[in-house]
Write a protein that holds these residues in place. Structure first.
Motif, mmCIF file in Angstrom:
data_model
loop_
_atom_site.group_PDB
_atom_site.id
_atom_site.type_symbol
_atom_site.label_atom_id
_atom_site.label_comp_id
_atom_site.label_asym_id
_atom_site.label_seq_id
_atom_site.Cartn_x
_atom_site.Cartn_y
_atom_site.Cartn_z
ATOM 1 N N ALA A 115 -21.754 2.054 4.078
ATOM 2 C CA ALA A 115 -20.457 2.441 3.517
ATOM 3 C C ALA A 115 -20.659 3.287 2.270
ATOM 4 C CB ALA A 115 -19.627 1.202 3.178
ATOM 5 N N MET A 139 -15.654 2.456 1.813
ATOM 6 C CA MET A 139 -15.162 1.216 1.193
ATOM 7 C C MET A 139 -14.884 1.564 -0.264
ATOM 8 S SD MET A 139 -17.544 -1.922 2.619
ATOM 9 C CE MET A 139 -16.507 -3.214 1.916
ATOM 10 N N ILE A 153 -10.117 0.997 2.816
ATOM 11 C CA ILE A 153 -11.082 1.258 3.892
ATOM 12 C C ILE A 153 -10.739 2.602 4.522
ATOM 13 C CG2 ILE A 153 -11.949 0.479 6.129
ATOM 14 C CD1 ILE A 153 -11.284 -2.372 5.250
ATOM 15 N N VAL A 164 -14.231 -1.153 11.660
ATOM 16 C CA VAL A 164 -13.080 -1.259 10.760
ATOM 17 C C VAL A 164 -12.585 -2.694 10.714
ATOM 18 C CG1 VAL A 164 -10.687 -0.530 10.389
ATOM 19 C CG2 VAL A 164 -12.405 1.154 11.053
ATOM 20 N N PRO A 178 -7.424 -5.498 2.228
ATOM 21 C CA PRO A 178 -7.856 -4.213 2.772
ATOM 22 C C PRO A 178 -6.648 -3.356 3.162
ATOM 23 C CG PRO A 178 -7.998 -5.892 4.471
ATOM 24 C CD PRO A 178 -7.495 -6.584 3.218
ATOM 25 N N VAL A 180 -6.222 0.180 5.316
ATOM 26 C CA VAL A 180 -6.971 1.131 6.140
ATOM 27 C C VAL A 180 -6.244 2.466 6.160
ATOM 28 C CG1 VAL A 180 -7.925 1.605 8.436
ATOM 29 C CG2 VAL A 180 -7.867 -0.755 7.558
#
Length: 282
Positions: A115, A139, A153, A164, A178, A180
């Motif tokens: 990441a 990340m 993310i 993911v 998180p 995304v």
């Protein structure tokens, strides 16, 4: 995958890299930090970070036990060969990031997750340096990492769906939320945060109000926990300028850096880390 990765590697022993190491070590992971600069300074950053957490009662295990889970090495080549997660946290320079990521891929196992902690650069472009970019994503942790509640993310064009899901689960185990997003310039947080910060700098430049008044207006009027100018001081004016220049080149004139920002960076007024930015931190 279930549970946090038990062996984590971090490239970069600055404030963000050490914060990431702190977060994983506090929950039991063995962490190795690669730092090509001052190793003693990196160790002190970790000790200071863990000590503050211990004073606030935020560590489950004794301070010396958590600190003992983190090792420091002087090169990427010395990272453990059984690493399960590697997080790159070096300065926002695309060439540097691509070089260290390519070097790290040769050291960590083929099934390790890789990441980048970039706040604005394209993970798709950075991942092009890897032989297997499907195991790579962004990340984006926030400063200070141990206390922050969010990890952004960033799904690169090559990132697998399973990756993911796994990384989102790890973020939740860290006690963070998180979010995304797809790979786009500035993602969600940097794009909005930089735009607000740049406009606040323009207001200061134009004499609309002083720095403290601008910040207090956003804190009290819009419930921001910290005003945009103080936030810029904490991020670093040099970092904010670099991100603004990147977004200016990709998204257009609304991200053009104000001259005041350029002047302060040229004078070495970088914010808290230099002792002066929009505020006096001395």
């Amino acid at each position: 995958m279930t549970g946090l990765p038990d062996r984590v590697a971090v490239i970069g022993g600055g404030r963000m890299g050490v914060g990431i190491a702190h977060a994983f070590a506090a929950l039991g992971a063995t962490v190795t930090v690669s730092e090509t600069g001052d190793l003693d300074a990196a160790r002190k950053r970790l000790t200071d970070s863990l000590s503050r957490a211990a004073e606030r009662g935020k560590l489950v295990d004794p301070l010396d036990v958590v600190a003992g889970r983190v090792a420091f090495v002087a090169s990427v080549a010395e990272l453990p060969g059984d690493t399960r997660l590697l997080v790159e946290a070096v300065p926002e320079e695309p060439g540097l990031k691509r070089r260290v990521l390519a070097d790290a891929e040769r050291v960590v196992p083929d099934d390790a997750v890789i990441a980048t902690n970039t706040s604005s650069l394209s993970p798709t472009e950075l991942g092009a340096a890897l032989r297997n970019p499907s195991r790579f994503l962004g990340m984006h942790f926030f400063n200070p990492v141990p206390a922050s509640e969010l990890v952004e993310i960033v799904r690169a064009e090559t990132t697998s769906d399973a990756l993911v899901r796994d990384v989102a689960g790890w973020v939740e185990l860290l006690g963070k939320t998180p979010v995304v997003v797809r790979d786009s310039p500035g993602f969600a947080t940097s794009r909005l945060g930089v735009l607000l910060g740049l406009e606040a700098i323009r207001m200061l430049e134009e004499g609309v109000a002083d720095a403290e008044s601008i910040d207090r207006a956003m804190e009290l009027g819009y419930k921001h926990p910290m005003g945009p100018l103080r936030s810029t001081d904490l991020v670093g004016l040099d970092i904010r300028l670099a991100v603004a220049e990147y977004l200016h080149g990709t998204l257009g004139e609304r991200f053009a850096p104000p001259q005041l920002l350029r002047d302060k960076v040229a004078r070495g007024e970088l914010g808290r880390k230099s002792g002066r930015g929009f505020y006096d931190w001395s």
